[in-house]
Design a protein around this motif. Structure first.
Motif, PDB file in Angstrom:
ATOM      1  N   VAL A  72       0.847  -1.200   0.000  1.00 35.04           N
ATOM      2  CA  VAL A  72       0.000   0.000   0.000  1.00 35.04           C
ATOM      3  C   VAL A  72       0.881   1.247   0.000  1.00 35.04           C
ATOM      4  CG1 VAL A  72      -1.627   1.360   1.383  1.00 35.04           C
ATOM      5  CG2 VAL A  72      -2.026  -1.087   1.008  1.00 35.04           C
ATOM      6  N   GLN A  73       1.926   1.255   0.819  1.00 31.39           N
ATOM      7  CA  GLN A  73       2.816   2.418   0.860  1.00 31.39           C
ATOM      8  C   GLN A  73       3.513   2.634  -0.485  1.00 31.39           C
ATOM      9  OE1 GLN A  73       2.846   4.736   3.269  1.00 31.39           O
ATOM     10  NE2 GLN A  73       1.204   3.473   4.086  1.00 31.39           N
ATOM     11  N   GLN A  74       3.924   1.553  -1.135  1.00 23.53           N
ATOM     12  CA  GLN A  74       4.540   1.666  -2.468  1.00 23.53           C
ATOM     13  C   GLN A  74       3.539   2.227  -3.471  1.00 23.53           C
ATOM     14  OE1 GLN A  74       5.974  -2.286  -3.300  1.00 23.53           O
ATOM     15  NE2 GLN A  74       7.864  -1.999  -2.148  1.00 23.53           N
ATOM     16  N   GLU A  75       2.304   1.762  -3.393  1.00 21.34           N
ATOM     17  CA  GLU A  75       1.259   2.252  -4.295  1.00 21.34           C
ATOM     18  C   GLU A  75       1.014   3.743  -4.057  1.00 21.34           C
ATOM     19  OE1 GLU A  75      -1.785   1.904  -7.282  1.00 21.34           O
ATOM     20  OE2 GLU A  75       0.013   0.769  -6.795  1.00 21.34           O
ATOM     21  N   TYR A  76       0.977   4.164  -2.808  1.00 17.75           N
ATOM     22  CA  TYR A  76       0.814   5.582  -2.494  1.00 17.75           C
ATOM     23  C   TYR A  76       1.937   6.402  -3.115  1.00 17.75           C
ATOM     24  CZ  TYR A  76      -2.784   4.675   1.124  1.00 17.75           C
ATOM     25  OH  TYR A  76      -3.916   4.326   1.808  1.00 17.75           O
ATOM     26  N   GLN A  77       3.172   5.913  -3.007  1.00 18.52           N
ATOM     27  CA  GLN A  77       4.315   6.635  -3.579  1.00 18.52           C
ATOM     28  C   GLN A  77       4.167   6.773  -5.089  1.00 18.52           C
ATOM     29  OE1 GLN A  77       7.765   4.472  -2.076  1.00 18.52           O
ATOM     30  NE2 GLN A  77       8.208   6.155  -0.686  1.00 18.52           N
ATOM     31  N   GLN A  78       3.766   5.689  -5.746  1.00 13.39           N
ATOM     32  CA  GLN A  78       3.583   5.733  -7.198  1.00 13.39           C
ATOM     33  C   GLN A  78       2.484   6.713  -7.592  1.00 13.39           C
ATOM     34  OE1 GLN A  78       2.907   1.711  -8.523  1.00 13.39           O
ATOM     35  NE2 GLN A  78       5.043   1.117  -8.256  1.00 13.39           N
ATOM     36  N   GLN A  79       1.453   6.823  -6.779  1.00 11.16           N
ATOM     37  CA  GLN A  79       0.342   7.723  -7.058  1.00 11.16           C
ATOM     38  C   GLN A  79       0.635   9.161  -6.621  1.00 11.16           C
ATOM     39  OE1 GLN A  79      -2.875   5.988  -4.816  1.00 11.16           O
ATOM     40  NE2 GLN A  79      -3.221   4.355  -6.306  1.00 11.16           N
ATOM     41  N   GLY A  80       1.697   9.342  -5.849  1.00 10.94           N
ATOM     42  CA  GLY A  80       1.977  10.661  -5.290  1.00 10.94           C
ATOM     43  C   GLY A  80       0.976  11.042  -4.220  1.00 10.94           C
ATOM     44  N   PHE A  81       0.464  10.044  -3.526  1.00 12.63           N
ATOM     45  CA  PHE A  81      -0.569  10.251  -2.511  1.00 12.63           C
ATOM     46  C   PHE A  81       0.040  10.217  -1.117  1.00 12.63           C
ATOM     47  CE2 PHE A  81      -3.765   8.339   0.398  1.00 12.63           C
ATOM     48  CZ  PHE A  81      -4.652   9.400   0.420  1.00 12.63           C
ATOM     49  N   ASP A  82      -0.330  11.185  -0.300  1.00 15.09           N
ATOM     50  CA  ASP A  82       0.143  11.281   1.084  1.00 15.09           C
ATOM     51  C   ASP A  82      -1.079  11.206   2.008  1.00 15.09           C
ATOM     52  OD1 ASP A  82       1.011  12.091   3.634  1.00 15.09           O
ATOM     53  OD2 ASP A  82       2.419  13.554   2.800  1.00 15.09           O
ATOM     54  N   MET A  83      -1.294  10.026   2.579  1.00 17.47           N
ATOM     55  CA  MET A  83      -2.470   9.802   3.425  1.00 17.47           C
ATOM     56  C   MET A  83      -2.506  10.753   4.612  1.00 17.47           C
ATOM     57  SD  MET A  83      -5.171   7.896   4.130  1.00 17.47           S
ATOM     58  CE  MET A  83      -5.664   6.334   4.758  1.00 17.47           C
ATOM     59  N   LYS A  84      -1.382  10.903   5.285  1.00 15.20           N
ATOM     60  CA  LYS A  84      -1.333  11.770   6.465  1.00 15.20           C
ATOM     61  C   LYS A  84      -1.703  13.208   6.096  1.00 15.20           C
ATOM     62  CE  LYS A  84       1.671  13.065  10.294  1.00 15.20           C
ATOM     63  NZ  LYS A  84       2.984  12.910  10.931  1.00 15.20           N
TER      64      LYS A  84
END
Length: 104
Positions: A72-84
């Motif tokens: 999930v963290q890798q996917e967030y990085q690829q999407q440029g998404f920062d959950m926090k």
């Protein structure tokens, strides 16, 4: 032993649409990961109109849950998404814990 990942979110009225869109993206992604068993989402509204949302994801064991978190963290990085940052920007509070099923 199965691991149950449970999140509770409190989402202000103005953030509910964006939150639900993001939740759908996340739920669709985790369903494809190894060791995923099932997930559920529950909602209600409080007196102020906030969305109270509880999500659960059941994983085969602690090891696959750890790998899923990394994916999930890798996917967030690829999407440029920062959950926090999203939670902070939208004033969403979150409580997250992992549970084990109680044996009979």
């Amino acid at each position: 032993m199965k691991q149950i990942f449970i999140d509770q979110f409190v989402v202000p009225p103005t953030a509910q649409q964006e939150f639900k869109e993001r939740m759908k993206i996340n739920r669709n992604f985790i369903k494809k990961l190894e060791g995923f068993i099932e997930d559920r989402a529950y909602e209600r509204h409080d007196e102020q109109g906030n969305l109270i949302c509880i999500t659960t994801a059941i994983w085969q064991n602690e090891d696959v849950l750890k790998k899923a978190k990394e994916a999930v963290q890798q996917e967030y990085q690829q999407q440029g998404f920062d959950m926090k940052a999203m939670l902070q920007r939208l004033n969403i509070s979150m409580e997250r814990n992992t549970y084990r099923e109680i044996a009979d």
